[in-house]
Design a protein around this motif. Sequence first.
Motif, short mmCIF file in Angstrom:
data_model
loop_
_atom_site.label_atom_id
_atom_site.label_comp_id
_atom_site.label_asym_id
_atom_site.label_seq_id
_atom_site.Cartn_x
_atom_site.Cartn_y
_atom_site.Cartn_z
N ASP A 6 111.50 29.57 118.95
CA ASP A 6 110.29 30.38 118.85
C ASP A 6 110.31 31.53 119.86
OD1 ASP A 6 107.42 30.68 117.87
OD2 ASP A 6 107.09 30.46 120.02
N ASN A 60 109.20 28.48 113.70
CA ASN A 60 108.69 29.85 113.57
C ASN A 60 109.21 30.43 112.25
OD1 ASN A 60 108.68 32.83 113.88
ND2 ASN A 60 107.97 32.38 115.94
N GLU A 61 108.35 31.11 111.51
CA GLU A 61 108.74 31.64 110.19
C GLU A 61 109.85 32.69 110.29
OE1 GLU A 61 105.14 34.98 109.97
OE2 GLU A 61 105.13 33.26 108.63
N LYS A 62 110.09 33.22 111.49
CA LYS A 62 111.16 34.20 111.67
C LYS A 62 112.53 33.54 111.83
CE LYS A 62 108.05 37.45 114.03
NZ LYS A 62 107.76 38.13 115.30
#
Length: 368
Positions: free
Chosen positions: A29, A53-55
Amino acid sequence: MMEKQIHIAMLIGALTKGGAERVLVNLADYFAEKGYRVTMVTQYQKENEYLLNEKVKRVISDISQEETTGNRLVNFKRRFRKLRNIWKAERPDVILSFIGKNNMMAILTSRFLRIPVAVSVRAEPKEEYYHTWMRFMARCLFAWADGVILQTRRCFDFFPEKVRRKAIILQNPVSAVFFRERYEGVREKTIVAVGRVDENKNHEMIIRAFAEIAQEFSDYKLIIYGDGECRKKLMELVEEKKLSEQVLLPGSIDNVADAIYKAHIFVLSSNSEGVPNTLIEAMVMGLAVISTDCPCGGPADLIENGKNGILTPVGDIASMREHLRSLLADTQMADKLGIAAAGMAKTYRPEHVYGGWEKFLLSLLKNR
């Protein structure tokens, strides 16, 4: 802004709810939010995992059911080839691996790909590498790693000099949700423990110790947060001790910080640990803590006995009982320990800890 988006790959078995997994998810993250490209490679994807984390990109390295045969050697070769092909396809600038066989696989599968590898031992090395052949392989293979991350000074003794020269101690990143003003009101009459419910965590020790003083402190509850293979066994022990009203095992929860914030005492009863995140989290929140003085010395690195917490011998139910009795009977002493424990927050501030990991990983790139 960085001139080049540096790509960090992270390797672990799965993201099930444990201390090492939480550390790696926190790191992912941090790096993702700071603008790094992050790929999380896990062998499996399981239920009840930490959220990424979506990234962060997720890649599964295990072979499919169709690829699996009855021959273990063939299966190993296929897993090896698949992981190596992941490194070739993703082309990370650096690989960070966590725990046991993952560390060996990270080193072996990336050989001659010119990708620096950092391996992290998250527990007592003799426990993490529990077979003779695993210990031999770890001592040999880690010499090929570009960096070795250990938990305590005692861990260095396990490895030969050529590995120790590459080794560093990096503190565990702690989620920002645990950094808050210490609760100064009337505390809840609870004793809390947090962690995977398995044999090593030895929650049975806490239950048996509390059972001996439960009538004396009938208004107190013991709450053990976490899930695992020993949960059913512990619930049966609670029934046997007729403590179903005082001892609760609610399973895993997402809001650990909120759940333990006002607790009276935090207890860690493990047989062995690295540097336990749950203990750090409880201390930075200002709880009075009792922990077993377990190898590889992580709790002893955190606790100055009698000043910011209490250390108790591994497996010693009588000692645990007396320490619990002492802090339940003397709330002023518990408060004093908690206030001192809160001083840990300065050392474990996220910006300080994450910066250390970032600096170390970037140094591996420069060395290459």
